[in-house]
Design a protein around this motif. Structure first.
Motif, PDB file in Angstrom:
ATOM      1  N   SER A  70      -4.064   4.756   6.950  1.00 13.19           N
ATOM      2  CA  SER A  70      -4.484   3.967   8.111  1.00 13.19           C
ATOM      3  C   SER A  70      -3.566   2.758   8.197  1.00 13.19           C
ATOM      4  O   SER A  70      -2.866   2.428   7.233  1.00 13.19           O
ATOM      5  CB  SER A  70      -5.955   3.555   8.000  1.00 13.19           C
ATOM      6  OG  SER A  70      -6.163   2.770   6.845  1.00 13.19           O
ATOM      7  N   ALA A  71      -3.557   2.105   9.329  1.00 13.95           N
ATOM      8  CA  ALA A  71      -2.627   1.004   9.573  1.00 13.95           C
ATOM      9  C   ALA A  71      -2.670  -0.033   8.451  1.00 13.95           C
ATOM     10  O   ALA A  71      -3.726  -0.564   8.124  1.00 13.95           O
ATOM     11  CB  ALA A  71      -2.932   0.352  10.910  1.00 13.95           C
ATOM     12  N   GLY A  72      -1.523  -0.271   7.835  1.00 17.58           N
ATOM     13  CA  GLY A  72      -1.394  -1.292   6.807  1.00 17.58           C
ATOM     14  C   GLY A  72      -1.888  -0.891   5.427  1.00 17.58           C
ATOM     15  O   GLY A  72      -1.807  -1.670   4.491  1.00 17.58           O
ATOM     16  N   GLU A  73      -2.383   0.325   5.260  1.00 14.58           N
ATOM     17  CA  GLU A  73      -2.865   0.810   3.951  1.00 14.58           C
ATOM     18  C   GLU A  73      -1.833   1.791   3.407  1.00 14.58           C
ATOM     19  O   GLU A  73      -1.590   2.844   4.004  1.00 14.58           O
ATOM     20  CB  GLU A  73      -4.213   1.508   4.127  1.00 14.58           C
ATOM     21  CG  GLU A  73      -4.741   2.116   2.842  1.00 14.58           C
ATOM     22  CD  GLU A  73      -5.972   2.984   3.055  1.00 14.58           C
ATOM     23  OE1 GLU A  73      -6.632   3.265   2.054  1.00 14.58           O
ATOM     24  OE2 GLU A  73      -6.258   3.396   4.204  1.00 14.58           O
ATOM     25  N   GLN A  83       0.653   6.364   4.467  1.00 17.23           N
ATOM     26  CA  GLN A  83      -0.025   5.280   5.169  1.00 17.23           C
ATOM     27  C   GLN A  83      -1.224   5.916   5.902  1.00 17.23           C
ATOM     28  O   GLN A  83      -1.147   6.233   7.086  1.00 17.23           O
ATOM     29  CB  GLN A  83       0.907   4.562   6.159  1.00 17.23           C
ATOM     30  CG  GLN A  83       0.243   3.373   6.798  1.00 17.23           C
ATOM     31  CD  GLN A  83       1.145   2.589   7.752  1.00 17.23           C
ATOM     32  OE1 GLN A  83       0.741   1.526   8.173  1.00 17.23           O
ATOM     33  NE2 GLN A  83       2.332   3.056   8.113  1.00 17.23           N
ATOM     34  N   ASP A  85       7.401  -6.733   4.160  1.00 15.81           N
ATOM     35  CA  ASP A  85       7.655  -5.410   4.723  1.00 15.81           C
ATOM     36  C   ASP A  85       8.332  -4.467   3.726  1.00 15.81           C
ATOM     37  O   ASP A  85       8.832  -3.418   4.105  1.00 15.81           O
ATOM     38  CB  ASP A  85       8.493  -5.529   5.990  1.00 15.81           C
ATOM     39  CG  ASP A  85       9.906  -6.010   5.726  1.00 15.81           C
ATOM     40  OD1 ASP A  85      10.193  -6.486   4.617  1.00 15.81           O
ATOM     41  OD2 ASP A  85      10.753  -5.901   6.646  1.00 15.81           O
ATOM     42  N   GLU A 111       2.168   5.853  10.198  1.00 19.02           N
ATOM     43  CA  GLU A 111       0.714   5.842  10.067  1.00 19.02           C
ATOM     44  C   GLU A 111       0.206   7.281  10.211  1.00 19.02           C
ATOM     45  O   GLU A 111       0.608   8.007  11.107  1.00 19.02           O
ATOM     46  CB  GLU A 111       0.087   4.952  11.145  1.00 19.02           C
ATOM     47  CG  GLU A 111      -1.410   4.812  10.983  1.00 19.02           C
ATOM     48  CD  GLU A 111      -2.046   3.898  12.008  1.00 19.02           C
ATOM     49  OE1 GLU A 111      -3.267   3.965  12.164  1.00 19.02           O
ATOM     50  OE2 GLU A 111      -1.317   3.111  12.660  1.00 19.02           O
ATOM     51  N   ASN A 162      -2.367  12.940   7.860  1.00 15.62           N
ATOM     52  CA  ASN A 162      -3.018  12.542   6.604  1.00 15.62           C
ATOM     53  C   ASN A 162      -3.203  13.683   5.616  1.00 15.62           C
ATOM     54  O   ASN A 162      -4.113  13.659   4.787  1.00 15.62           O
ATOM     55  CB  ASN A 162      -4.349  11.831   6.874  1.00 15.62           C
ATOM     56  CG  ASN A 162      -4.120  10.398   7.307  1.00 15.62           C
ATOM     57  OD1 ASN A 162      -3.286   9.688   6.734  1.00 15.62           O
ATOM     58  ND2 ASN A 162      -4.833   9.965   8.317  1.00 15.62           N
ATOM     59  N   THR A 210       7.947  -0.937   5.089  1.00 10.92           N
ATOM     60  CA  THR A 210       6.661  -0.461   5.599  1.00 10.92           C
ATOM     61  C   THR A 210       6.837   0.293   6.910  1.00 10.92           C
ATOM     62  O   THR A 210       6.127   1.274   7.156  1.00 10.92           O
ATOM     63  CB  THR A 210       5.664  -1.617   5.769  1.00 10.92           C
ATOM     64  OG1 THR A 210       6.249  -2.624   6.603  1.00 10.92           O
ATOM     65  CG2 THR A 210       5.288  -2.225   4.426  1.00 10.92           C
TER      66      THR A 210
END
Length: 149
Positions: free
Chosen positions: A83-86, A81, A144, A66, A107, A61
């Motif tokens: 947004s954070a963690g997506e 990614q 991760d 991000e 993005n 990850t």
């Protein structure tokens, strides 16, 4: 002209035709090229045994920035990614003419062939000649590790 001279002439012609064909193929592949090392997508070195096939670790990850992403050319997949963690994954083949997408910055996934751009969260086209979204690819995020399903 003797038979030996005819064979030699024929071989010389074949060599020229093959060389011209190989040069043309190389030029075509370069035009549809991948990353030149500049831009936002980063290449991630694969670990031995992690070819990206179902169940094998594609990336960590932390390797996916991000707001950016990484193109895995061998697996023909781009992981983003938004947004954070997506984490999202899409085919890395542009829906316009089949070139490989190059990078993901702010993005936006970009195809270098005709400057089509795609939303990193949905794969939908945002500009350029492409009108179809990048097909989603299934990934699994466990801890991760990101694996291609």
């Amino acid at each position: 002209m003797s038979a030996a001279q005819e064979r030699r002439t024929l071989l010389e012609r074949r060599t020229v035709v093959l060389a011209v064909g190989a040069a043309g193929a190389a030029a075509a592949l370069t035009a549809c090229g991948g990353s030149d090392g500049s831009g936002g997508a980063e290449s991630v070195e694969q670990q031995p045994g992690s070819g990206g096939a179902g169940g094998a670790v594609l990336a960590k990850t932390a390797d996916i920035p991000e707001g950016g992403g990484v193109v895995f050319a061998a697996q023909k997949v781009v992981v983003t990614q938004p947004s954070a963690g997506e984490f999202k994954a899409f085919s890395a083949t542009c829906t316009h003419q089949g070139c490989a997408v190059k990078d993901v910055v702010d993005n936006v996934i970009t195809c270098p062939c005709h400057n089509s751009t795609f939303d990193a969260a949905t794969g939908s086209p945002t500009a350029g000649p492409a009108t179809q979204p990048l097909p989603a690819r299934e990934i699994s995020v466990e801890g991760d590790s990101i694996t291609l399903a």
